[in-house]
Each structure stands twice: as structure tokens, then as C-alpha cells.
Write an enzyme that holds these catalytic residues in place. Structure first.
Site, PDB file in Angstrom:
ATOM      1  N   GLN A   1       0.823  -1.219   0.000  1.00 53.94           N
ATOM      2  CA  GLN A   1       0.000   0.000   0.000  1.00 53.94           C
ATOM      3  C   GLN A   1       0.856   1.269   0.000  1.00 53.94           C
ATOM      4  O   GLN A   1       0.334   2.367  -0.226  1.00 53.94           O
ATOM      5  CB  GLN A   1      -0.932   0.022   1.218  1.00 53.94           C
ATOM      6  CG  GLN A   1      -2.028  -1.032   1.187  1.00 53.94           C
ATOM      7  CD  GLN A   1      -3.106  -0.750   0.149  1.00 53.94           C
ATOM      8  OE1 GLN A   1      -3.347   0.398  -0.234  1.00 53.94           O
ATOM      9  NE2 GLN A   1      -3.758  -1.799  -0.326  1.00 53.94           N
TER      10      GLN A   1
ATOM     11  N   HIS B   1      -0.453  -3.563  -9.222  1.00 56.01           N
ATOM     12  CA  HIS B   1      -1.831  -3.115  -9.436  1.00 56.01           C
ATOM     13  C   HIS B   1      -2.350  -2.173  -8.356  1.00 56.01           C
ATOM     14  O   HIS B   1      -3.466  -1.663  -8.457  1.00 56.01           O
ATOM     15  CB  HIS B   1      -2.772  -4.305  -9.655  1.00 56.01           C
ATOM     16  CG  HIS B   1      -3.147  -5.070  -8.421  1.00 56.01           C
ATOM     17  ND1 HIS B   1      -4.341  -4.889  -7.782  1.00 56.01           N
ATOM     18  CD2 HIS B   1      -2.500  -6.034  -7.734  1.00 56.01           C
ATOM     19  CE1 HIS B   1      -4.413  -5.722  -6.745  1.00 56.01           C
ATOM     20  NE2 HIS B   1      -3.306  -6.422  -6.699  1.00 56.01           N
TER      21      HIS B   1
ATOM     22  N   THR C   1       8.985 -18.447 -17.160  1.00 55.17           N
ATOM     23  CA  THR C   1       9.293 -17.391 -18.128  1.00 55.17           C
ATOM     24  C   THR C   1       8.771 -16.059 -17.607  1.00 55.17           C
ATOM     25  O   THR C   1       7.623 -15.963 -17.170  1.00 55.17           O
ATOM     26  CB  THR C   1       8.660 -17.729 -19.491  1.00 55.17           C
ATOM     27  OG1 THR C   1       9.123 -19.032 -19.866  1.00 55.17           O
ATOM     28  CG2 THR C   1       9.046 -16.726 -20.551  1.00 55.17           C
TER      29      THR C   1
ATOM     30  N   CYS D   1     -10.407  -9.064   0.379  1.00 57.14           N
ATOM     31  CA  CYS D   1     -10.172 -10.507   0.536  1.00 57.14           C
ATOM     32  C   CYS D   1     -11.155 -11.120   1.515  1.00 57.14           C
ATOM     33  O   CYS D   1     -11.371 -12.316   1.507  1.00 57.14           O
ATOM     34  CB  CYS D   1      -8.758 -10.747   1.028  1.00 57.14           C
ATOM     35  SG  CYS D   1      -7.552  -9.769   0.150  1.00 57.14           S
TER      36      CYS D   1
HETATM   37  C1  LIG Z   1      -3.186  -6.007  -2.166  1.00 56.40           C
HETATM   38  C2  LIG Z   1      -2.279  -6.327  -1.042  1.00 56.40           C
HETATM   39  C3  LIG Z   1      -1.503  -7.510  -1.026  1.00 56.40           C
HETATM   40  C4  LIG Z   1      -1.630  -8.545  -2.101  1.00 56.40           C
HETATM   41  O1  LIG Z   1      -1.093  -8.138  -3.317  1.00 56.40           O
HETATM   42  P1  LIG Z   1      -1.499  -8.954  -4.656  1.00 56.40           P
HETATM   43  O2  LIG Z   1      -0.616  -8.386  -5.711  1.00 56.40           O
HETATM   44  O3  LIG Z   1      -2.945  -8.665  -4.897  1.00 56.40           O
HETATM   45  O4  LIG Z   1      -1.208 -10.380  -4.378  1.00 56.40           O
HETATM   46  C5  LIG Z   1      -0.650  -7.717   0.016  1.00 56.40           C
HETATM   47  N1  LIG Z   1      -0.533  -6.818   1.025  1.00 56.40           N
HETATM   48  C6  LIG Z   1      -1.248  -5.685   1.047  1.00 56.40           C
HETATM   49  C7  LIG Z   1      -1.062  -4.720   2.171  1.00 56.40           C
HETATM   50  C8  LIG Z   1      -2.147  -5.404   0.028  1.00 56.40           C
HETATM   51  O5  LIG Z   1      -2.869  -4.277   0.068  1.00 56.40           O
END
Ligand SMILES: *Cc1c(COP(=O)(O)O)cnc(C)c1O
Length: 396
Positions: free
Chosen positions: A180, A202, A238, A325
Site C-alpha cells: 500500500q 496493481h 518465463t 479478501c
Molecule cells: C493487495 C495487497 C496484497 C496482495 O497483493 P497482490 O498483488 O494482490 O497479491 C498484500 N498486502 C497488502 C497490504 C495489500 O494491500
């Protein structure tokens, strides 16, 4: 109806820069970096270029960066690596906090079943832990401290530099889930005394399914995926070159615009908090100031966060009741419970995570609509009726 997307802690829209950076690696430089011919070697060269650029954003060396499939994988690999290293030296104690992301918590739970002992530090009501508390929990057999940089639900930013200094002094590996934080607030692994770090594209307008980890030189990383020499033998498969290209472009863009974006977001955030706090029996979760510029997390007594979310969605506002989640489960967020909120209150939570593309008009609309929805839900809530009649006492 216009859609106002304010769930950027769950994921973000890709930036044009990131999308543009990717297409070349699908169409032109599409080679396999392991191939010895020209097309393959172009890909290899590009890959190493991206590694260097990501390293520059974090202030580390290119060889300290490993590409992964995202934040979850990076968390898993960092924690497992440090645990294995500790176990080899007879150190099987790990320190973390009660409100980490599940990618961290579930890995730790599994390690507990495998014979590790984990101390979960209590989080204060303001959503923070202190470096002194970390120091006090460190033992002779502590292998790892893992404390998230910024929380994905309440947005609080931990004193990472101080925690890192404590760990460095005591010779304990320090990992931080910076998913974050990266691209949103300054991250500098040298300055902040970080040994291992996870990030995910992302969450800063890059593509999904790609991330990176930083592992300080000298700390051996576990081979997480067997089957090839990619990522210096630590993760076979890969390489997702286009994804890595998009991530690199997005990270550089986010870092270059960080000051400007933060200033804009802070203004929007403060206006939003002030507006929503006017709702009676409401509460801001997490420290007002030591939080991400884009994060607002509120509780409204007497309502269910899920109902609030759905009614806001019907008005074009896409927010969250907490962690993406855990949505779909009726348990209140483990993060809000870790902050000491009672179950009844934690149920009525709303997380608004802004992005720089949100406008003041978006914020005004949210401020005008949320109170109406809260009032409507309270009107049909048996709990609220009891609170109003004094049969049950208000908690906030
Ligand atoms: C979104 C998130 C993750 C997981 O990342 P992904 O790329 O979706 O696996 C882990 N830790 C935190 C604090 C997140 O906000």
C-alpha cells in the site's frame, strides 16, 4: 449514472503510461529472456533494464530486486526465506502485528504449525505499533520481524525507519509489506533500514499479476518456484516481461508525481473525513494524520457495512467495507478488531480509498449521499432502535 470509483486500496485503474509501456513487449520484444538469439537477448536486456529502474525507485541495487506474480507471492517468499534461514540457526521466533494482510498472516499461521512461534504485537487504537514495542518483543531466537508499511484497511503508516533501526541494531531481519506504500509515500530501503520488502503493481496503476520483492544483498532467498534459472534461480518461470514493463512505468510515474498527488489527495481526504464525521455516532478509524493520503476508514454505529456498500453502489459509489479478501464473509474485519473496536461497531465500516483522478465533486457527492444511506439503514435497524430508546448504550 457516473461511477465514482473509490476502492483504490483493492486495485487501481491502469495508467495510460503503464499500458503504453506494455504493448512493445507483447508485439516487438516478445522473446523469451532465456533464449540465446537476438529476440531473446533483447528481452533479457529489457528485463535487466526494468530491474535497475525498479531498484532506483526503492534506492537499492538491481540484484536485490526479484520479480514476482504480485504482493502475496512476495510476502510468502520473503517470510518463508527468513524463517528458513532462522531455523537453520535454531531461531524459530517471529514478530508481527495482529493486523497484517492475510498474505502475511496466513503464511505465519502455517509456520506456527511447522513449529515456529509468532508474537503478534497488539495494535494501538490509532492503528500503530511503536519501535519500542518491537524492541521489547525481540528475543535471542527471533529470526524475523514483519510489520506492514501501511495498512490496507485503515491506511495507518507505521514508524518503519525506527522499527528498521531497532532490528538492524539487534541483528534481526526486517521485512515490510509495502504494497500500500510503494508509489504512494516515500519508500527508501536504505534510509528506512529495511532488509526485505514486498510490492505489487496493481496498487499503483500498474497491471495485475505482477510485483516485486527486495531482498538485501547477503540474505539468502529461498527458491520459491522450481524449474528454471530465472530470477537468479529463486523463481522459475518465463518472465512476465510486459507486466514488468507496465509495473516499472507505473512505479516511476507514481514516484515522480508523488508530491503533487499527495497534496491533492490530502485535501480531498480531509474534506471527506470532516464531512463524514458530521454523521452522528460515527468514528474515523486509525490515526488522523499518520495515514495514507488517500485513505478514509469510518465506522457508523447501528448499521452493517455490507448493506451500506450495496446501497452506495446503487448510487454509483464503489467503495469497500474493508479488505476485499474478506468480503463475502460476515466476520468483521480482523484489522478493525485489532484496533480494539467492538464487534458491533466494526460491522458498520466503510473504507474509501481515493486516487488522484478523483475530484472535489466526487467527494461532495459522497458527503451528500453517505449520510442519507446511513440514516435509511438506521431507520430499519433493530439495533439502532434499541440504541435510540436507550435499551442499549451507544459505543461511539
Ligand atoms: C493487495 C495487497 C496484497 C496482495 O497483493 P497482490 O498483488 O494482490 O497479491 C498484500 N498486502 C497488502 C497490504 C495489500 O494491500
Amino acid at each position: 449514472m457516473r461511477t465514482i470509483y473509490v476502492d483504490n486500496a483493492a486495485t487501481t485503474a491502469m495508467s495510460d503510461t503503464a499500458i503504453a509501456a506494455m504493448t512493445d513487449y507483447y508485439k516487438t520484444v516478445y522473446g523469451n529472456p532465456s533464449s540465446l538469439h537476438t529476440v531473446g537477448q533483447q528481452a533479457k536486456e529489457a528485463l535487466e533494464g526494468f530491474r535497475g529502474r525498479v531498484a532506483r525507485c526503492l534506492n537499492c541495487e538491481p540484484r536485490e530486486i526479484y520479480f514476482t506474480s504480485g504482493g502475496s507471492e512476495a510476502d510468502n517468499q520473503c517470510i518463508r526465506s527468513a524463517a528458513l534461514l532462522g531455523a537453520r540457526k535454531g531461531k524459530k521466533h517471529i514478530i508481527s502485528t495482529a493486523f497484517e494482510h492475510h498474505a502475511v498472516l496466513h503464511t505465519l499461521k502455517k509456520l506456527e504449525k511447522e513449529g515456529f512461534e509468532v508474537t503478534y504485537l497488539d495494535v494501538h487504537e490509532n492503528g500503530l505499533v511503536t519501535a519500542d514495542e518491537v524492541a521489547a518483543a525481540i528475543r535471542e531466537d527471533t529470526a524475523l520481524v514483519t510489520v506492514m508499511f501501511a495498512n490496507n484497511e485503515v491506511g495507518t503508516v507505521q514508524p518503519i525507519e525506527e522499527i528498521g533501526a531497532v532490528c538492524r541494531k539487534k541483528g534481526v531481519i526486517f521485512h515490510t509489506d509495502a504494497v500500500q506504500a510503494a508509489g504512494h509515500i516515500p519508500v527508501d530501503v536504505k534510509l528506512q533500514n529495511v532488509d526485505m520488502l514486498s510490492l505489487s503493481a496493481h496498487k499503483f496503476h500498474g497491471p495485475k499479476g505482477v510485483g516485486a520483492l527486495y531482498c538485501r544483498r547477503g540474505i539468502p532467498l529461498l527458491t520459491f518456484v522450481e524449474g528454471g534459472a530465472q530470477e537468479r534461480g529463486k523463481r522459475a518461470g518465463t518472465e512476465n516481461l510486459a507486466g514488468i514493463a507496465g509495473m516499472t512505468a507505473a512505479l516511476e510515474e507514481a514516484c515522480a508525481n508523488m508530491e503533487k498527488n499527495s497534496a491533492k489527495l490530502l485535501k480531498l481526504r480531509e474534506k471527506l473525513i470532516d464531512g463524514l464525521l458530521k454523521i452522528p455516532h460515527s468514528k474515523l478509524n486509525g490515526d488522523r494524520h499518520k495515514r495514507l493520503p488517500a485513505n478514509v476508514n469510518m465506522c457508523f454505529e447501528g448499521i452493517e457495512g455490507e448493506s451500506l456498500l450495496l446501497l452506495l453502489d446503487a448510487k454509483g459509489i464503489c467503495a469497500s467495507s474493508g479488505s476485499a479478501c474478506t468480503s463475502g464473509s460476515l466476520d468483521p474485519s480482523h484489522v478493525l478488531l485489532a484496533l480494539g473496536l467492538p464487534h458491533e461497531v466494526a460491522h458498520g465500516s466503510l473504507r474509501i480509498s481515493l486516487s488522484e483522478s478523483n475530484t472535489e465533486a466526487d467527494v461532495d457527492y459522497i458527503i451528500s449521499e453517505v449520510p442519507k444511506v446511513v440514516e435509511y439503514l438506521r431507520g430499519i435497524s433493530p439495533v439502532w432502535e434499541k440504541l435510540e430508546k436507550g435499551i442499549q448504550e451507544h459505543l461511539i
